[in-house]
Design a protein around this motif. Structure first.
Motif, short mmCIF file in Angstrom:
data_model
loop_
_atom_site.label_atom_id
_atom_site.label_comp_id
_atom_site.label_asym_id
_atom_site.label_seq_id
_atom_site.Cartn_x
_atom_site.Cartn_y
_atom_site.Cartn_z
N GLN A 6 51.04 15.57 1.94
CA GLN A 6 50.68 14.16 1.91
C GLN A 6 50.17 13.71 3.29
N SER A 7 50.84 14.17 4.34
CA SER A 7 50.42 13.83 5.69
C SER A 7 49.02 14.37 5.98
N LEU A 8 48.77 15.59 5.57
CA LEU A 8 47.45 16.19 5.77
C LEU A 8 46.38 15.41 5.01
N GLN A 9 46.68 15.00 3.78
CA GLN A 9 45.72 14.21 2.99
C GLN A 9 45.42 12.88 3.67
N THR A 10 46.45 12.26 4.23
CA THR A 10 46.26 11.00 4.93
C THR A 10 45.39 11.18 6.16
N LYS A 11 45.66 12.22 6.94
CA LYS A 11 44.84 12.50 8.12
C LYS A 11 43.38 12.77 7.73
N LYS A 12 43.20 13.51 6.65
CA LYS A 12 41.83 13.79 6.19
C LYS A 12 41.12 12.51 5.76
N ALA A 13 41.84 11.60 5.11
CA ALA A 13 41.23 10.33 4.69
C ALA A 13 40.82 9.51 5.90
N LEU A 14 41.69 9.46 6.91
CA LEU A 14 41.35 8.73 8.14
C LEU A 14 40.15 9.37 8.84
N ALA A 15 40.12 10.70 8.88
CA ALA A 15 39.00 11.40 9.52
C ALA A 15 37.70 11.16 8.76
N ALA A 16 37.77 11.16 7.44
CA ALA A 16 36.56 10.91 6.65
C ALA A 16 36.03 9.50 6.91
N LEU A 18 36.46 7.77 9.69
CA LEU A 18 35.88 7.77 11.04
C LEU A 18 34.50 8.40 11.03
N LYS A 19 34.34 9.51 10.35
CA LYS A 19 33.03 10.17 10.26
C LYS A 19 32.00 9.24 9.63
N LYS A 20 32.41 8.57 8.57
CA LYS A 20 31.52 7.64 7.87
C LYS A 20 31.08 6.53 8.81
N LEU A 21 32.00 5.99 9.57
CA LEU A 21 31.68 4.91 10.50
C LEU A 21 30.80 5.40 11.65
N LEU A 22 31.03 6.64 12.10
CA LEU A 22 30.23 7.19 13.19
C LEU A 22 28.76 7.36 12.80
N ALA A 23 28.49 7.43 11.54
CA ALA A 23 27.10 7.56 11.08
C ALA A 23 26.32 6.27 11.32
N HIS A 24 27.05 5.16 11.51
CA HIS A 24 26.38 3.87 11.63
C HIS A 24 26.58 3.16 12.96
N LYS A 25 27.58 3.58 13.73
CA LYS A 25 27.83 2.90 15.00
C LYS A 25 28.46 3.85 16.01
N SER A 26 28.42 3.47 17.25
CA SER A 26 28.97 4.32 18.30
C SER A 26 30.50 4.31 18.27
N THR A 33 41.15 -1.02 12.79
CA THR A 33 41.05 -1.90 11.62
C THR A 33 39.93 -1.44 10.69
N GLU A 34 38.78 -1.11 11.24
CA GLU A 34 37.67 -0.65 10.39
C GLU A 34 38.01 0.65 9.68
N ILE A 35 38.67 1.55 10.38
CA ILE A 35 39.03 2.84 9.79
C ILE A 35 40.00 2.64 8.63
N ILE A 36 41.05 1.86 8.86
CA ILE A 36 42.07 1.70 7.81
C ILE A 36 41.53 0.90 6.62
N GLU A 37 40.65 -0.05 6.88
CA GLU A 37 40.05 -0.80 5.78
C GLU A 37 39.16 0.10 4.94
N ASP A 38 38.44 0.99 5.59
CA ASP A 38 37.54 1.88 4.87
C ASP A 38 38.29 2.83 3.94
N CYS A 39 39.45 3.33 4.40
CA CYS A 39 40.15 4.30 3.57
C CYS A 39 41.34 3.71 2.81
N GLY A 40 41.56 2.41 2.94
CA GLY A 40 42.59 1.74 2.16
C GLY A 40 44.02 2.03 2.62
N LEU A 41 44.19 2.30 3.89
CA LEU A 41 45.53 2.53 4.43
C LEU A 41 45.91 1.37 5.34
N ASN A 42 47.14 1.39 5.83
CA ASN A 42 47.55 0.31 6.72
C ASN A 42 47.68 0.81 8.16
#
Length: 194
Positions: A6-16, A18-26, A33-42
């Protein structure tokens, strides 16, 4: 599902995310906040797994490189692992430039170094077995550090465009160095296996 899975899945979701956001901004403009909103975590979940965004970025890069490199049979497929690493550099330039600009040359080289240390250790061990010899621990560690430093250094030079060559030529050159020098060193310093 176990806690580790479960921890690994959470880390992967956060990483995904971040990668998604990096495609659009520095990287410097991305927030937790942007990372957790994107993947639906707190926020609490984020900080349970990572100290900060830099920790997530380091983990993401290590997982991207290390997980795939370790999926190869490193005793026989190290050229494929090296090919993957070069391809990864080419395909993830934006992410790597982000790391380079936020962490610097030394940190990025250190990331490459950590990821390739196991690859180099496996190559040395396979050569020892093939020759029926083994190295004392100190010299084995010296060779691991030497070859890993050279490999991570050349990958940094490729990334920084200080060394420009054909991809296959680079792989051939690295393979030649391992094939030509490593057996000779093991034969000179090794002890027969019992």
């Amino acid at each position: 599902m176990t806690h580790e899975e479960q921890s690994l899945q959470t880390k992967k979701a956060l990483a995904a995310s971040l990668k998604k956001l990096l495609a659009h901004k520095s990287f410097s403009r991305i927030t937790v906040t942007e990372i957790i909103e994107d993947c639906g975590l707190n926020r609490k979940t984020f900080y349970y797994h990572f100290e900060d965004i830099y920790g997530l970025l380091r983990w993401m890069l290590e997982q991207d490189l290390l997980s795939v490199i370790l999926s190869f049979d490193l005793t026989t497929d190290y050229e494929q692992a090296l090919t993957y690493a070069i391809d990864y550099i080419e395909q993830n330039k934006q992410l790597l430039y982000c790391i380079f600009h936020n962490f610097g040359h030394d940190e990025m080289k250190h990331l490459f170094y950590r990821d390739f240390a196991q690859l180099v250790d496996s190559i040395i061990c396979a050569s020892e077995q093939k020759l029926g010899l083994y190295l004392d621990e100190d010299f084995h560690r010296f060779l691991e550090c030497y070859y890993t430093g050279a490999l991570s250094g050349i990958l940094m030079a490729v990334f920084e465009k200080l060394y420009v060559t054909d991809r296959q030529q680079l792989i051939d050159n690295v393979s030649l160095i391992f094939h030509a020098s490593l057996p000779t060193l093991i034969e000179q310093k090794g002890t027969p296996r019992e």
